[in-house]
Design an enzyme around this catalytic site. Structure first.
Site, PDB file in Angstrom:
ATOM      1  N   ASP A  30       0.861  -1.191   0.000  1.00 55.32           N
ATOM      2  CA  ASP A  30       0.000   0.000   0.000  1.00 55.32           C
ATOM      3  C   ASP A  30       0.890   1.232   0.000  1.00 55.32           C
ATOM      4  O   ASP A  30       1.988   1.210   0.572  1.00 55.32           O
ATOM      5  CB  ASP A  30      -0.923  -0.002   1.226  1.00 55.32           C
ATOM      6  CG  ASP A  30      -2.136   0.903   1.020  1.00 55.32           C
ATOM      7  OD1 ASP A  30      -3.225   0.370   0.756  1.00 55.32           O
ATOM      8  OD2 ASP A  30      -1.981   2.143   1.086  1.00 55.32           O
ATOM      9  N   THR A  84     -11.937   1.468  -7.129  1.00 51.88           N
ATOM     10  CA  THR A  84     -12.416   1.876  -8.457  1.00 51.88           C
ATOM     11  C   THR A  84     -13.517   2.912  -8.233  1.00 51.88           C
ATOM     12  O   THR A  84     -14.699   2.571  -8.264  1.00 51.88           O
ATOM     13  CB  THR A  84     -12.960   0.666  -9.260  1.00 51.88           C
ATOM     14  OG1 THR A  84     -13.870  -0.066  -8.434  1.00 51.88           O
ATOM     15  CG2 THR A  84     -11.857  -0.243  -9.711  1.00 51.88           C
ATOM     16  N   ARG A 158     -19.362  -8.698   2.411  1.00 48.24           N
ATOM     17  CA  ARG A 158     -20.159  -7.578   2.918  1.00 48.24           C
ATOM     18  C   ARG A 158     -19.393  -6.891   4.025  1.00 48.24           C
ATOM     19  O   ARG A 158     -18.780  -7.569   4.860  1.00 48.24           O
ATOM     20  CB  ARG A 158     -21.497  -8.067   3.501  1.00 48.24           C
ATOM     21  CG  ARG A 158     -22.469  -8.582   2.481  1.00 48.24           C
ATOM     22  CD  ARG A 158     -23.536  -9.420   3.153  1.00 48.24           C
ATOM     23  NE  ARG A 158     -22.951 -10.583   3.805  1.00 48.24           N
ATOM     24  CZ  ARG A 158     -23.581 -11.370   4.673  1.00 48.24           C
ATOM     25  NH1 ARG A 158     -24.828 -11.115   5.009  1.00 48.24           N
ATOM     26  NH2 ARG A 158     -22.977 -12.413   5.211  1.00 48.24           N
ATOM     27  N   GLU A 159     -19.435  -5.574   4.045  1.00 51.04           N
ATOM     28  CA  GLU A 159     -18.824  -4.868   5.166  1.00 51.04           C
ATOM     29  C   GLU A 159     -19.547  -5.282   6.435  1.00 51.04           C
ATOM     30  O   GLU A 159     -20.760  -5.455   6.452  1.00 51.04           O
ATOM     31  CB  GLU A 159     -18.941  -3.348   4.972  1.00 51.04           C
ATOM     32  CG  GLU A 159     -17.923  -2.833   3.998  1.00 51.04           C
ATOM     33  CD  GLU A 159     -17.871  -1.316   3.981  1.00 51.04           C
ATOM     34  OE1 GLU A 159     -18.013  -0.763   2.885  1.00 51.04           O
ATOM     35  OE2 GLU A 159     -17.713  -0.712   5.045  1.00 51.04           O
ATOM     36  N   SER A 261     -37.515  -4.010   3.912  1.00 54.03           N
ATOM     37  CA  SER A 261     -37.825  -2.702   3.323  1.00 54.03           C
ATOM     38  C   SER A 261     -37.464  -1.602   4.318  1.00 54.03           C
ATOM     39  O   SER A 261     -37.327  -1.855   5.515  1.00 54.03           O
ATOM     40  CB  SER A 261     -39.309  -2.635   2.961  1.00 54.03           C
ATOM     41  OG  SER A 261     -40.090  -2.968   4.090  1.00 54.03           O
ATOM     42  N   GLY A 266     -27.267   1.909   1.019  1.00 54.66           N
ATOM     43  CA  GLY A 266     -26.154   2.844   0.869  1.00 54.66           C
ATOM     44  C   GLY A 266     -24.872   2.047   0.776  1.00 54.66           C
ATOM     45  O   GLY A 266     -24.877   0.914   0.315  1.00 54.66           O
ATOM     46  N   CYS A 269     -20.719   0.109  -2.279  1.00 57.48           N
ATOM     47  CA  CYS A 269     -20.826  -0.853  -3.382  1.00 57.48           C
ATOM     48  C   CYS A 269     -22.089  -0.720  -4.227  1.00 57.48           C
ATOM     49  O   CYS A 269     -22.005  -0.467  -5.427  1.00 57.48           O
ATOM     50  CB  CYS A 269     -20.735  -2.257  -2.809  1.00 57.48           C
ATOM     51  SG  CYS A 269     -19.236  -2.487  -1.841  1.00 57.48           S
ATOM     52  N   ARG A 335     -20.224   6.001   3.818  1.00 56.86           N
ATOM     53  CA  ARG A 335     -20.335   6.312   2.392  1.00 56.86           C
ATOM     54  C   ARG A 335     -21.739   6.007   1.870  1.00 56.86           C
ATOM     55  O   ARG A 335     -22.237   4.911   2.044  1.00 56.86           O
ATOM     56  CB  ARG A 335     -19.284   5.520   1.599  1.00 56.86           C
ATOM     57  CG  ARG A 335     -17.902   6.111   1.739  1.00 56.86           C
ATOM     58  CD  ARG A 335     -16.882   5.274   1.040  1.00 56.86           C
ATOM     59  NE  ARG A 335     -16.661   4.013   1.730  1.00 56.86           N
ATOM     60  CZ  ARG A 335     -15.859   3.050   1.278  1.00 56.86           C
ATOM     61  NH1 ARG A 335     -15.230   3.206   0.143  1.00 56.86           N
ATOM     62  NH2 ARG A 335     -15.690   1.952   1.974  1.00 56.86           N
TER      63      ARG A 335
HETATM   64  C1  UGA Z   1     -22.608  -5.535  -0.818  1.00 56.48           C
HETATM   65  C2  UGA Z   1     -22.910  -6.986  -1.201  1.00 56.48           C
HETATM   66  O1  UGA Z   1     -23.899  -7.528  -0.312  1.00 56.48           O
HETATM   67  C3  UGA Z   1     -21.646  -7.845  -1.135  1.00 56.48           C
HETATM   68  O2  UGA Z   1     -21.935  -9.157  -1.592  1.00 56.48           O
HETATM   69  C4  UGA Z   1     -20.592  -7.210  -2.036  1.00 56.48           C
HETATM   70  O3  UGA Z   1     -19.377  -7.938  -1.996  1.00 56.48           O
HETATM   71  C5  UGA Z   1     -20.333  -5.793  -1.582  1.00 56.48           C
HETATM   72  O4  UGA Z   1     -21.558  -5.054  -1.649  1.00 56.48           O
HETATM   73  C6  UGA Z   1     -19.300  -5.216  -2.505  1.00 56.48           C
HETATM   74  O5  UGA Z   1     -19.576  -5.037  -3.698  1.00 56.48           O
HETATM   75  O6  UGA Z   1     -18.153  -5.025  -2.082  1.00 56.48           O
HETATM   76  P1  UGA Z   1     -22.279  -4.214   1.487  1.00 56.48           P
HETATM   77  O7  UGA Z   1     -22.390  -2.978   0.655  1.00 56.48           O
HETATM   78  O8  UGA Z   1     -21.140  -4.324   2.433  1.00 56.48           O
HETATM   79  O9  UGA Z   1     -22.183  -5.525   0.544  1.00 56.48           O
HETATM   80  O10 UGA Z   1     -23.594  -4.327   2.368  1.00 56.48           O
HETATM   81  P2  UGA Z   1     -24.995  -5.098   2.307  1.00 56.48           P
HETATM   82  O11 UGA Z   1     -25.121  -5.948   3.502  1.00 56.48           O
HETATM   83  O12 UGA Z   1     -25.186  -5.737   1.000  1.00 56.48           O
HETATM   84  O13 UGA Z   1     -26.017  -3.876   2.474  1.00 56.48           O
HETATM   85  C7  UGA Z   1     -26.086  -2.835   1.498  1.00 56.48           C
HETATM   86  C8  UGA Z   1     -27.191  -1.868   1.862  1.00 56.48           C
HETATM   87  O14 UGA Z   1     -28.462  -2.470   1.629  1.00 56.48           O
HETATM   88  C9  UGA Z   1     -27.180  -1.399   3.311  1.00 56.48           C
HETATM   89  O15 UGA Z   1     -27.402  -0.008   3.339  1.00 56.48           O
HETATM   90  C10 UGA Z   1     -28.350  -2.156   3.941  1.00 56.48           C
HETATM   91  O16 UGA Z   1     -28.912  -1.479   5.025  1.00 56.48           O
HETATM   92  C11 UGA Z   1     -29.300  -2.237   2.761  1.00 56.48           C
HETATM   93  N1  UGA Z   1     -30.253  -3.367   2.849  1.00 56.48           N
HETATM   94  C12 UGA Z   1     -29.816  -4.653   2.794  1.00 56.48           C
HETATM   95  C13 UGA Z   1     -31.610  -3.097   2.990  1.00 56.48           C
HETATM   96  O17 UGA Z   1     -32.036  -1.934   3.023  1.00 56.48           O
HETATM   97  N2  UGA Z   1     -32.476  -4.148   3.060  1.00 56.48           N
HETATM   98  C14 UGA Z   1     -32.061  -5.429   3.005  1.00 56.48           C
HETATM   99  O18 UGA Z   1     -32.920  -6.348   3.063  1.00 56.48           O
HETATM  100  C15 UGA Z   1     -30.700  -5.694   2.883  1.00 56.48           C
END
Ligand code: UGA
Length: 431
Positions: A30, A84, A158-159, A261, A266, A269, A335
């Protein structure tokens, strides 16, 4: 196997620490010396559950960090886990990846053995072949497919649960276009996981692997937007969207996950990846209507939450508590958090905002220095005329007494974590 990982953000640090845990020797590269020093001192440079223990065990030992790209030459495989970001039109900016590929190419220029370069970052289909491979070739003076290999291996972490997701993946996608040496080397990297969990390894082309990542995120983001659209209809007619979601989730063609829902998605990703693939489609002359609608529904949800608050409180001059600032629980990442448009909307309404988040307050204070930050949810609610729940932290589910202590409790719940007067897609209890 000796693995190098370029980039020590949330993906890079997670995979580096996990590769060490799988038994590999790992070198992280890094440009940021503070990040490098932290890893070598055994401290995770980012907040991610489960990462600290791994970095404290392996950091400075089996996992060594450096700012020197030349260290890559001593490794067998290099994962590119660089950011990216997006341009203003939504398209991805690959300049950091390109610079990284150039440095990797230079680092392997004098290497005699075969080296494998693996694109871990999310890039639109064709980037690896059309942009990164030629850079690697010209910087190294070598020929891809002969002297070195180039593969695509997207991440689905997922984060907040990245370590667990890495250690127990649903699938490992490997894009090599059938390059046997690249496949063998990746098989060796992932062997401990595949053996332990019997994980399906999906072998495909490089472009397909790149597209699989976008399709995965586009599908999940659209699923949430679709349940939000349904939830908004439910709300209009006093129907409980969560009961509806529970029932339809029993249909295994739909599935129960990602049907919560609320105030929308946010993070780093979904917003970036949906924007990038929409723009990539438009560049090819195709208008992806479903994805555009998924983004539009998502953009509207925070304002719907505030409209519900407006039904009960004129926020102008009133103290309004914002509970939750992180884009989701388990992280301090803000973010594209839905809290940002919520705070902006409250400011437009003239509210006096008092915000609380268990870990993300200092991050948000960098973005909104002018608002007040409370030390606890109870302190945020004290004296507030209204509250909105933006992030589903578990602790917000046990605030009954604190809500009741509000003079005229109005709580608009964007995540169904509390059963209160207004849920964004359900009817709460009135008291
Ligand atoms: C997401 C994907 O789930 C991962 O598989 C992927 O690797 C990652 O992006 C990436 O591209 O690096 P992440 O953004 O960490 O992961 O979080 P998620 O758990 O997917 O949640 C995303 C958003 O959706 C959050 O704001 C969450 O609150 C919202 N969400 C999720 C909802 O509003 N309802 C749901 O039922 C699920």
């Amino acid at each position: 196997m000796h693995v190098s990982v370029v980039g020590s953000g949330y993906v890079g640090t997670t995979i580096a620490a996990c590769f060490a845990d799988l038994g590999h020797e790992v070198t992280s590269v890094d440009i940021d010396e503070t990040v490098v020093d932290a890893i070598n001192d055994g401290e995770a440079p980012i907040h991610e559950p489960g990462l600290d223990p791994l970095v404290s065990v392996y950091g400075g030992d089996q996992l060594r960090a450096t700012t020197d790209y030349d260290a890559i030459a001593d490794t067998d495989v290099t994962f590119l886990a660089l950011p990216t970001p997006k341009h203003d039109d939504g398209s991805i900016d690959t300049s950091i990846m390109e610079a990284g590929a150039e440095s990797v190419g230079e680092a392997i220029a004098d290497k005699d053995d075969y080296h494998l370069v693996v694109v871990k970052s999310t890039v639109v289909p064709g980037t690896t072949e059309d942009t990164l491979t030629p850079i690697l070739e010209s910087a190294s003076g070598k020929t891809a497919g002969e002297d070195f290999g180039v593969a695509v291996n997207p991440e689905f972490l997922r984060e907040g649960t990245a370590v667990d997701d890495f250690m127990e993946p649903d699938k490992i996608v490997v894009g090599t276009d059938g390059d046997g040496r690249a496949l063998d080397r990746l098989a060796e990297v992932y062997e401990p996981l595949v053996l332990q969990w019997d994980v399906p390894v999906f072998e495909t082309g490089r472009r397909e692997a790149e597209m699989i990542k976008y399709a995965n995120n586009a599908f999940l983001a659209s699923k949430v937007s679709l349940i939000n659209d349904i939830g908004n209809i439910c709300k209009e007619y006093g129907v409980d969207a969560y009961e509806v979601a529970e029932a339809i989730g029993l249909d295994d063609r739909i599935g129960e996950r990602f049907l919560r829902s609320g105030v929308g998605w946010g993070g780093s990703c979904f917003p970036k990846d949906t924007a990038a693939i929409i723009q990539h489609a438009r560049d090819a002359g195709y208008e992806p209507r479903m994805l555009e609608a998924a983004v539009e529904v998502n953009d509207r949800q925070p304002e719907r939450l505030l409209d519900l608050l407006d039904d009960h409180v004129d926020a102008d001059g009133e103290r309004i508590a914002v509970l939750g600032l992180a884009f989701k629980p388990g992280t301090d990442d803000i973010r594209n958090s839905r809290a940002i448009p919520v705070i902006e909307g409250l400011r437009e309404r003239g509210a006096e905002i008092i915000a609380y988040d268990p870990v993300a307050a200092s991050e948000m204070a960098g973005r909104f220095p002018g608002i007040e930050y409370a030390e606890s949810a109870a302190a945020a609610l004290d004296g507030a005329s209204g509250a909105v729940v933006v992030t589903d932290w578990d602790e917000f589910g046990t605030l009954d007494e604190e809500f009741d202590a509000m003079a005229d409790p109005v709580v608009v719940d964007g995540r169904r974590i509390v059963e209160r007067r207004e849920g964004i897609t359900y009817e709460g209890l009135t008291w």
